[in-house]
Structure formats: structure tokens, C-alpha cells
Design a protein around this motif. Structure first.
Motif, mmCIF file in Angstrom:
data_model
loop_
_atom_site.group_PDB
_atom_site.id
_atom_site.type_symbol
_atom_site.label_atom_id
_atom_site.label_comp_id
_atom_site.label_asym_id
_atom_site.label_seq_id
_atom_site.Cartn_x
_atom_site.Cartn_y
_atom_site.Cartn_z
ATOM 1 N N PHE A 361 -0.245 9.347 -56.284
ATOM 2 C CA PHE A 361 1.364 8.639 -56.196
ATOM 3 C C PHE A 361 0.504 7.168 -55.549
ATOM 4 N N LEU A 362 -0.290 8.036 -54.426
ATOM 5 C CA LEU A 362 -0.458 6.727 -54.027
ATOM 6 C C LEU A 362 -1.580 5.922 -53.905
ATOM 7 N N LEU A 363 -2.543 6.556 -55.159
ATOM 8 C CA LEU A 363 -3.712 5.681 -56.133
ATOM 9 C C LEU A 363 -2.565 4.906 -57.178
ATOM 10 N N SER A 364 -1.180 5.695 -57.388
ATOM 11 C CA SER A 364 -0.925 4.424 -58.209
ATOM 12 C C SER A 364 -0.963 3.601 -57.920
ATOM 13 N N MET A 365 0.353 3.361 -56.633
ATOM 14 C CA MET A 365 -0.073 1.831 -55.894
ATOM 15 C C MET A 365 -1.797 0.966 -55.659
ATOM 16 N N MET A 366 -2.130 1.231 -55.940
ATOM 17 C CA MET A 366 -3.026 0.504 -55.657
ATOM 18 C C MET A 366 -2.996 -1.322 -56.709
ATOM 19 N N ASP A 367 -3.534 -2.113 -56.219
ATOM 20 C CA ASP A 367 -3.432 -3.141 -57.298
ATOM 21 C C ASP A 367 -4.477 -4.018 -57.010
#
Length: 525
Positions: A361-367
């Protein structure tokens, strides 16, 4: 304080130290063999551009990897069963010899067709290496003591993933691509010598009436081959709704149904269905499948994000995963030692499932603005989750089957993880490509889609020459694609956490030898 449900070793202290020294020497040979199987793909991947430049055959490039993966997956359960029937040591040594023969022949290849064929030979040997290591550990070391040794396997994985691309690049640049294969020969020779001299296991003499389950092995091979090709080709070589993909799906399902039918009727099935009557074995197989699904997806798309969006060098691609792999290695070793000292293990896959979900989930927040430090911390959370689960799944699988099935138990656990990884890379790849194409079209219209052609991945050199607006759009598209991949990965990983909740913590068998026909402690179904 008494320890409920755990067995203590009755080995006298005077005899314990020589036994420990012997086990450590054997483990050195086993770890070298495992390193061979895991390091090879990492090294060869770095050398592939050079190989294609000399041998040609760019259109067959994917088959160099696919042939190896396919042969490894298809042969895994067969190696496990052969070890159960004819003895672990001889079968394991055979797999090492086969792997080294494939390595030597691959290094001598004069055409892409030859290389693909010899890579398949290598893959056959690699299947026996991975299963053999796990099964020998299972036969040599009681489950109660096994955790600390299996934690070392995670260390080998980390070394292979980090060092493989670096070693491969160095070898290719200085010695030529053929040494990417020849380097296996001295390492393998050491492993072969150590195992031959030091490993002593009881020899097995199968009943003269025992017959190898050729029909079951054949049907299982067809089923595995169909599934691997389906996930490898689906959405890339062929559309998901194409005749080829639908045909592979139907063939795989038919072969699987035929396999189940055969296994219920033969005297010595290649994959005894009785092992799935164990609640723990079935549940931990699901956990292993889902870990493979999420782990290989993460390993595939993290370097792509860091090379494209964060501008990291492809040469050091192994180092990009360092936070995740180090966390996985350290946690796996700690979890293994705690399992050995306490006999408790259920908490680890549960905690691991939570951390994997949080990490994804944290990795999905990368931009496009996420720093390498931040993404490294996110990867460390994911790696810690994997560390809690990776080797514990094998430990629970082996503890849930009879000793006579330790080989097929180990091979099944390995196979489920491999198939999960194949599905993960394929399905995540389809999600990623669709999202990247959609984002490029949304930002730049038809010009955006034309800029990346039919694919969703561009190499760093191509990215560097893109016009600034196209480059910016591509960075946002890749960030959106990885967001989609990791968000779905987090959702899938919840299923692994739920499966781990229902695992029953049966006592680990201790160091006291058990009868050959001893059965695991009962589990409620």
C-alpha cells in the motif's frame, strides 16, 4: 518451565558438536547449490543484450528465459518424487551434474536455437537443485531446529538478487558473455564435491513393484507448461482473448483434470493428493502462492519505476532492491532462530501478511516526486513482511507431511510459489501496460500513445531523448502504472493474511528420530 507440544533432542552433548559441524559443512554445499540456481538468471539477464548482439535472434529473446523457467517449474514435482522414491543424495547429485552440463553447453552455443535448448537443460537441473536443497534440509534437520538453517536460504536469495546483475555486468564486460554460464562450473564443482563426500543419508531401495507414475508426470508437465506459457504470453505475445491463450487455458484445465484422475488410481502418484488433506499444508500452499504473486510483481516493477521515474542507473539494478532484500534476509534469519528456540511459528506468517499489505500500500503511494529514501523505507517494510513468511511457509509445509513425502511436500511448496510468481508478473504487467497507455493518451492524446508504441516500457537511453513534455507525461504514466500494480498487490496480499490466520500451530517435530511411517500430529479439517 515445561514446553507444551515440542520435542527435545535426546542427542548427548558430546555427540552434538560433531553432528553440528557436519551439518554446517553440508549446509555450505547446499547453499552453494541454491546459489547456482538463483544466481544464474540474474547474471544471464545482464548479459542478454550482448548475447543477442552476437547470436542474433532478437525475436527469440524471451525464450531464453522462458525455456529455463518452464523446465524448472515442470520438473520441480518430479525431482521431489524421485528423491522420495530412490534417495535424496543420488537424485540431488544428478540434478547438479545436469545443471552444470546445461551451463557448459549454453556457454558453447553457436546460435539462439542452441542456447534456448541448452537453457532448458539448465532449467531441468535447476528444478532439482531447489527442491533437493529444501528436501535434504527437511530430511537432515528436524523441523524444530530447521528454522535457523532455512533462514540462510533467504540470505542466498538476497545475495543472488543484489549481486547477480553486478557480477553479470562485470563478467560480460571483461570476459565475454559465455563466462556468464562457465562461471557456474567451478562453483558447481565445489558443491558437488562437498555433497558427495560429506552428505550421508539412508539409501532407499524401492519395492520392485514400484513404478514411476509416467502418466501423472506427463499430465502434470502439460498442465504446468500450459499455465506458465499462458501467463508468459498473455497480454504480451498474444491478446488475452486470442485463440492461443484460450487454447492454453483449456489444455491446462484438461491436463489438470486428467492428472487428478490419474493420481487417485496409481499406486505411487508423482504428487500424492493425500498431502492436501492436511489443513496446514493446503493453507500454507495458498500463502506461498500469494507471496510469490506479490513478491515477483514487486521485484519486476520496482526497478522499472526507479530507473524511469527516479533516473537510477540500470547497471546497478540489483542495488535498487537493497532495502527490501536486506530487510527480508535479516527478518528471515531472526524468525528462523526464534522458531528454533521457541517452537512457535504461527505468528510469523500473520505478521508477515500484515507487513506485506502495508508495504505494498505504501509503494502504491509513490509518485514522480517520491525520493529514493522514501521508496527505500517502503521497500524495507515489504521486505520485512516477506522475511517473516518466505522460509516459514516451507517449514510448515514440511512439518505437515509424512517423512516419506518430504520431497513432494518441498517441491509442491516451491511449485506453488513459482506459479504464483508467474501469474503475478503476467497479471501485474497487463495492469501496468494498460494504465501507462491510458495515462499517455489522456495527457498527450494520440501523440502520447505513439511515443511509446505498443509497449509500456522504454529503456533509459530512449527516455533521455524524448521531448520534455513527452518525458514528463511518461514519468507520470509509469508512476500511475506502479500505483495500480501495488494497490492491487495489497488487495491480493490480504488473502494471504486471512489464510495464515487459519493455520493451526501444531508442534514441530523434534530432534528425536521418528519411525519412517510416522505421521504428523493431527489437524482439524
Amino acid at each position: 518451565m515445561a514446553q507444551t507440544g515440542t520435542a527435545r533432542s535426546e542427542t548427548p552433548p558430546a555427540a552434538a558438536e560433531p553432528r553440528q559441524r557436519s551439518v554446517r559443512v553440508v549446509m555450505a554445499g547446499l547453499l552453494l547449490a541454491m546459489l547456482l540456481a538463483m544466481l544464474d538468471n540474474m547474471i544471464v539477464g545482464t548479459a542478454m543484450p550482448t548475447i543477442v548482439g552476437e547470436l542474433g535472434g532478437l525475436n527469440h529473446l524471451s525464450w531464453v528465459v522462458t525455456a529455463y523457467t518452464l523446465a524448472t517449474a515442470a520438473s520441480t514435482p518430479i525431482w521431489g518424487k524421485l528423491g522420495d522414491m530412490y534417495g535424496r543424495k543420488g537424485v540431488f547429485l544428478t540434478s547438479i551434474v545436469l545443471f552444470l552440463a546445461g551451463s557448459a553447453l549454453s556457454g558453447m552455443s553457436r546460435s539462439m536455437d542452441q542456447l534456448i535448448t541448452f537453457r532448458a537443460v539448465q532449467g531441468l537441473g535447476a528444478g532439482g537443485l531447489m527442491v533437493g536443497v529444501m528436501a535434504i534440509i527437511g530430511e537432515l534437520i528436524p523441523p524444530r531446529e530447521r528454522g535457523k538453517y532455512q533462514g540462510m536460504i533467504a540470505g542466498v536469495m538476497a545475495v543472488a538478487m543484489i549481486g547477480g546483475p553486478l557480477v553479470g555486468g562485470t563478467i560480460t564486460d571483461n570476459w565475454g558473455w559465455r563466462w556468464s554460464f562457465y562461471i557456474n562450473l567451478p562453483i558447481g564443482a565445489v558443491a558437488l564435491a562437498v555433497i558427495t563426500v560429506v552428505l550421508h543419508l539412508p539409501k532407499k531401495k524401492p519395492d520392485g513393484a514400484t513404478r514411476i507414475d509416467y502418466y501423472g508426470a506427463g499430465l502434470l508437465t502439460v498442465a504446468i507448461t500450459s499455465l506458465v506459457l499462458l501467463t508468459t504470453w498473455g497480454g504480451t505475445q498474444y491478446a488475452w482473448g486470442s485463440v492461443q491463450i484460450i487454447g492454453l487455458l483449456l489444455l491446462g484445465l484438461a491436463a489438470l483434470a486428467g492428472f487428478v484422475l490419474v493420481e487417485t488410481r496409481v499406486a505411487e502418484p508423482v504428487l500424492p493428493l493425500r498431502i492436501f488433506r492436511s489443513r496446514n499444508f493446503s493453507l500454507i500452499s495458498v500463502v506461498g502462492f500469494l507471496v510469490g504473486f506479490t513478491m515477483f510483481g514487486a521485484i519486476t516493477f520496482l526497478p522499472l519505476y526507479q530507473q524511469s521515474v527516479q533516473g537510477a542507473s540500470a547497471t546497478n539494478s540489483g542495488l535498487l532492491l537493497l532495502p527490501m532484500l536486506l530487510a527480508m534476509m535479516i527478518v528471515s534469519m531472526v524468525a528462523g532462530r526464534l522458531t528454533t528456540s521457541t517452537g512457535r511459528y504461527k505468528v510469523f506468517p500473520i505478521v508477515g501478511g500484515v507487513l506485506i499489505t502495508i508495504g505494498l500500500f505504501l509503494l502504491s503511494m509513490m509518485d514522480v516526486h517520491t525520493s529514493r529514501t522514501t521508496s527505500g523505507l517502503y521497500m524495507a517494510v515489504l521486505g520485512a513482511g516477506m522475511g517473516f513468511i518466505m522460509q516459514i511457509t516451507m517449514l510448515v509445509a514440511q512439518n505437515s507431511v509424512e517423512m516419506r513425502d518430504i520431497g513432494v511436500g518441498s517441491s509442491s511448496a516451491t511449485l506453488f510459489r513459482t506459479i504464483g510468481g508467474s501469474f503475478g508478473v503476467s497479471l501485474f504487467g497487463a495492469l501496468f501496460s494498460h494504465r501507462v497507455q491510458h495515462e499517455m493518451a489522456a495527457r498527450l492524446g494520440a501523440k502520447g500513445s505513439a511515443a511509446i508504441g505498443t509497449g509500456a516500457q522504454l529503456d533509459p537511453k530512449t527516455i533521455a531523448h524524448l521531448p520534455a513534455p513527452v518525458k514528463d507525461a511518461y514519468f507520470h504514466a509509469v508512476a500511475a502504472g506502479t500505483h495500480q500494480v501495488f494497490l492491487w498487490g495489497a488487495a491480493v496480499s490480504i488473502l494471504g493474511f486471512l489464510a495464515a490466520l487459519f493455520v493451526i500451530e501444531t508442534p514441530l517435530r523434534g530432534a528425536t528420530p521418528e519411525p519412517e511411517d510416522a505421521t504428523p500430529l493431527p489437524e482439524s479439517i
